[in-house]
Design an enzyme around this catalytic site. Structure first.
Site, PDB file in Angstrom:
ATOM      1  N   SER A 148     -14.608  61.827 114.406  1.00 34.04           N
ATOM      2  CA  SER A 148     -14.769  62.817 113.327  1.00 34.04           C
ATOM      3  C   SER A 148     -15.943  63.751 113.602  1.00 34.04           C
ATOM      4  CB  SER A 148     -14.985  62.097 111.997  1.00 34.04           C
ATOM      5  OG  SER A 148     -16.096  61.223 112.090  1.00 34.04           O
ATOM      6  N   ASN A 168     -20.508  52.893 105.785  1.00 37.59           N
ATOM      7  CA  ASN A 168     -19.757  53.137 104.554  1.00 37.59           C
ATOM      8  C   ASN A 168     -20.644  53.693 103.433  1.00 37.59           C
ATOM      9  OD1 ASN A 168     -17.817  52.016 106.129  1.00 37.59           O
ATOM     10  ND2 ASN A 168     -17.572  50.129 104.933  1.00 37.59           N
ATOM     11  N   THR A 194       0.955  93.155  79.230  1.00 36.75           N
ATOM     12  CA  THR A 194       1.599  91.850  79.106  1.00 36.75           C
ATOM     13  C   THR A 194       2.916  92.013  79.865  1.00 36.75           C
ATOM     14  OG1 THR A 194       2.768  92.427  77.077  1.00 36.75           O
ATOM     15  CG2 THR A 194       0.611  91.375  76.817  1.00 36.75           C
ATOM     16  N   HIS A 195       3.365  90.966  80.496  1.00 36.79           N
ATOM     17  CA  HIS A 195       4.595  91.027  81.313  1.00 36.79           C
ATOM     18  C   HIS A 195       4.507  92.126  82.374  1.00 36.79           C
ATOM     19  CE1 HIS A 195       6.389  88.602  78.062  1.00 36.79           C
ATOM     20  NE2 HIS A 195       5.718  89.431  77.282  1.00 36.79           N
ATOM     21  N   SER A 247      -3.845 100.726 108.903  1.00 36.23           N
ATOM     22  CA  SER A 247      -2.699 100.169 109.616  1.00 36.23           C
ATOM     23  C   SER A 247      -2.746 100.665 111.048  1.00 36.23           C
ATOM     24  CB  SER A 247      -1.415 100.639 108.932  1.00 36.23           C
ATOM     25  OG  SER A 247      -0.350 100.629 109.858  1.00 36.23           O
ATOM     26  N   LYS A 254      -2.321 104.664 105.791  1.00 35.15           N
ATOM     27  CA  LYS A 254      -2.501 103.458 104.977  1.00 35.15           C
ATOM     28  C   LYS A 254      -3.966 103.135 104.680  1.00 35.15           C
ATOM     29  CE  LYS A 254       0.052 100.809 103.665  1.00 35.15           C
ATOM     30  NZ  LYS A 254       0.768  99.695 104.298  1.00 35.15           N
ATOM     31  N   ASN A 294      -5.435  99.710 102.931  1.00 31.93           N
ATOM     32  CA  ASN A 294      -5.000  98.434 102.372  1.00 31.93           C
ATOM     33  C   ASN A 294      -6.155  97.636 101.774  1.00 31.93           C
ATOM     34  OD1 ASN A 294      -2.434  99.029 103.393  1.00 31.93           O
ATOM     35  ND2 ASN A 294      -2.891  98.011 105.339  1.00 31.93           N
ATOM     36  N   GLU A 318      -6.394  90.624  99.307  1.00 32.47           N
ATOM     37  CA  GLU A 318      -5.199  89.861  99.691  1.00 32.47           C
ATOM     38  C   GLU A 318      -5.582  88.534 100.347  1.00 32.47           C
ATOM     39  OE1 GLU A 318      -2.450  92.240 102.012  1.00 32.47           O
ATOM     40  OE2 GLU A 318      -2.804  93.947 100.703  1.00 32.47           O
ATOM     41  N   TYR A 345     -13.652  50.235 101.339  1.00 32.66           N
ATOM     42  CA  TYR A 345     -13.573  51.324 102.313  1.00 32.66           C
ATOM     43  C   TYR A 345     -12.365  51.146 103.228  1.00 32.66           C
ATOM     44  CZ  TYR A 345     -14.592  54.545 106.110  1.00 32.66           C
ATOM     45  OH  TYR A 345     -14.493  55.553 107.028  1.00 32.66           O
ATOM     46  N   GLN A 403     -12.224  58.790 105.877  1.00 34.66           N
ATOM     47  CA  GLN A 403     -12.857  59.768 106.753  1.00 34.66           C
ATOM     48  C   GLN A 403     -12.157  61.130 106.604  1.00 34.66           C
ATOM     49  OE1 GLN A 403     -13.981  58.584 110.841  1.00 34.66           O
ATOM     50  NE2 GLN A 403     -12.464  60.074 111.512  1.00 34.66           N
TER      51      GLN A 403
HETATM   52  N1  ARG Z   1     -16.932  58.293 109.890  1.00 32.54           N
HETATM   53  C1  ARG Z   1     -16.525  57.441 108.795  1.00 32.54           C
HETATM   54  C2  ARG Z   1     -16.206  58.274 107.574  1.00 32.54           C
HETATM   55  O1  ARG Z   1     -16.449  59.435 107.564  1.00 32.54           O
HETATM   56  C3  ARG Z   1     -17.593  56.472 108.467  1.00 32.54           C
HETATM   57  C4  ARG Z   1     -17.513  55.350 109.371  1.00 32.54           C
HETATM   58  C5  ARG Z   1     -17.166  54.096 108.699  1.00 32.54           C
HETATM   59  N2  ARG Z   1     -16.318  53.453 109.602  1.00 32.54           N
HETATM   60  C6  ARG Z   1     -15.900  52.202 109.501  1.00 32.54           C
HETATM   61  N3  ARG Z   1     -15.117  51.798 110.392  1.00 32.54           N
HETATM   62  N4  ARG Z   1     -16.257  51.441 108.507  1.00 32.54           N
HETATM   63  O2  ARG Z   1     -15.685  57.764 106.605  1.00 32.54           O
END
Ligand code: ARG
Length: 464
Positions: A31, A118, A163-164, A285, A291, A293, A298, A325, A330
């Site tokens: 991550s 955790n 309205t509408h 454009s 154009k 825009n 948007e 957990y 994650q």
């Molecule tokens: N990177 C994990 C998260 O964002 C935290 C790690 C906890 N991992 C675990 N295997 N208990 O949640």
């Protein structure tokens, strides 16, 4: 037994395994690319934890000092780009701990005494949320300041209310801006209300059951400037309600922005032609040279879809997860970060766009003066003369048909014509058949009359 690693750097949990973690599995589960955004919060949390550990004599003061100094240096290294978090290290917590070990040796390992990733990641997330809550609050406040300013300058400019998506009744442009002020004010209230639930420290819950070490969670909470401390260690690491709440607040704010954008997009079209968006916020454009825009509006409207998706994403991640957990959790960070960044940047750019948008006052004055949207005034005039509203409505409908057939604005039909429909019409009718008279006759609470809008603006000032 093999001690081969799938990466040069160590993962935090490898020792139990005979075989190295598969590289593709590591890539899949890493991550770092996402949670590297939390490095400041992570270091702050670690410094608080280590400080508490030393105060409770769980680790020696001198070692805590080394750890804290090392962490402070790592923060510098990451912010300057000297240390680039690599995906091979699984997550930002590991990146920081590994780097600390390189700097100060095995003492670095003491950082994790009585802590799990955790409670660590839950702490990081809440620190991040607290920062984001105040950034969103500030951005919404800036937008609302601009809206009040605009409402003040345009209080006597009259535009069509719809309205509408059909022209309905003329209103003060200030009244219109104040309608959005109210929406964004509620968004601000919602985001500020989140703070008390975000402001709870989960640090000290460890993996989920607490710790055998004599941790002082209240002290960690104090060091991190959290307002409250978790009550249940299982809940502390399992709960992502605050992420869901935050993303839903973002989704609602984006919905408001997207409605405002839609108005601006329509109004800037040649069909409406009510506003001019400055060139600095318009695009052209590549093929059609004429154009101009409203791409920024948007895009904000379009990004609303992303934030709705983020909300569905996090709700679905959490659905049916057993306590406590699970690694699924994650996956809370991509939607959280995306919703926060998208909403914040949308509010900011929209505020600039709005500041660079002008009502075409002359054109609006001409259009509103000649429009059928003054018809309600005629019906209410007749009510004033004693006619039941239903009869007045029916009669006015016929007058409108006449105006359309003869291509004459209601204010230009002769008194004779009006009297063909009813003897109740007199010369005084015409005074009520101007956009100003129409707007100013709406004196009811929260209505569109100039004084009522002025009152709304006064009340708004107390909310900023
Ligand atoms: N990177 C994990 C998260 O964002 C935290 C790690 C906890 N991992 C675990 N295997 N208990 O949640």
């Amino acid at each position: 037994m093999s001690t081969k690693k799938c990466t040069e750097k160590e993962l935090l949990w490898q020792s139990r395994f005979a075989e190295p973690f598969d590289r593709e599995a590591l890539f899949f589960s890493s991550s770092v690319d996402v949670d590297k955004a939390l490095y400041r919060e992570d270091i702050r949390g670690s410094i608080a934890h280590v400080t508490m550990l030393s105060e409770e004599a769980i680790i020696p003061v001198e070692e805590a000092r080394l750890i804290v100094e090392g962490l402070e240096e790592i923060e510098q290294e990451i912010s300057s780009g000297a240390l680039v978090p690599e995906w091979e290290e699984e997550d930002i917590h590991t990146v920081i701990e590994n780097r600390l070990k390189e700097k100060i040796g095995p003492i670095a390992g003491k950082i994790h005494s009585g802590r799990s990733r955790n409670d660590q990641v839950a702490t990081d997330t809440r620190l991040y949320l607290k920062g984001m809550i105040s950034e969103l609050d500030e951005a919404l406040t800036a937008l609302n300041r601009l809206l009040v300013e605009k409402a003040e300058t345009c209080r006597e400019t009259i535009i069509f209310g719809y309205t509408h998506l059909q022209r309905a009744q003329p209103v003060s442009a200030g009244h219109y801006y104040m309608a959005y002020f109210n929406m964004f004010h509620r968004d601000r209230e919602r985001v500020r209300d989140l703070l008390k639930r975000a402001d709870v420290s989960p640090l000290g819950a460890a993996a989920f059951a607490g710790s055998t070490l004599p941790l002082n969670a209240a002290r960690s909470k104090e060091l991190l400037d959290f307002g409250a401390l978790f009550q249940n260690s299982i809940d502390a690491v399992s709960d992502r309600d605050i992420v869901i709440e935050f993303v839903s607040v973002c989704a609602i704010a984006m919905m408001h922005l997207s409605r405002f954008c839609e108005d601006l997009i329509l109004w800037s079209s040649s069909e409406f032609d009510y506003i001019e968006i400055s060139d600095a916020f318009s695009t052209g454009s590549s093929i059609m040279p004429q154009k101009k825009n409203a791409d920024i509006a948007e895009l904000v409207r379009g990004k609303t879809g992303r934030v709705y998706g983020d909300l569905m994403n996090i709700l679905t991640v959490m659905k049916g997860l057993p306590l406590s957990y699970n690694r699924d959790m994650q996956e809370d960070k991509p939607p959280l970060f995306d919703a926060a960044r998208t909403t914040l940047s949308s509010i900011k750019i929209f505020t600039k766009l709005l500041a660079h948008t002008k009502l075409k006052e002359e054109r609006l004055a001409k259009l509103t003066a000649e429009d059928l949207s003054l018809a309600t005034e005629i019906a209410e005039y007749l009510v004033g003369k004693g006619l039941p509203f239903r009869d007045a409505h029916r009669m006015t409908g016929r007058i409108v048909t006449r105006a359309i057939e003869t291509k004459t604005p209601l204010s230009k039909l002769s008194l004779e014509t009006y009297r063909e429909f009813s003897e109740l019409f007199g010369e005084d009718l015409y005074a009520s058949l101007t956009p100003e008279a129409s707007v100013n006759s709406k004196k009811t609470h929260g209505g569109t009359s100039f004084p009522s809008v002025a009152e709304q603006i006064r009340n708004a000032a107390t909310k900023l």
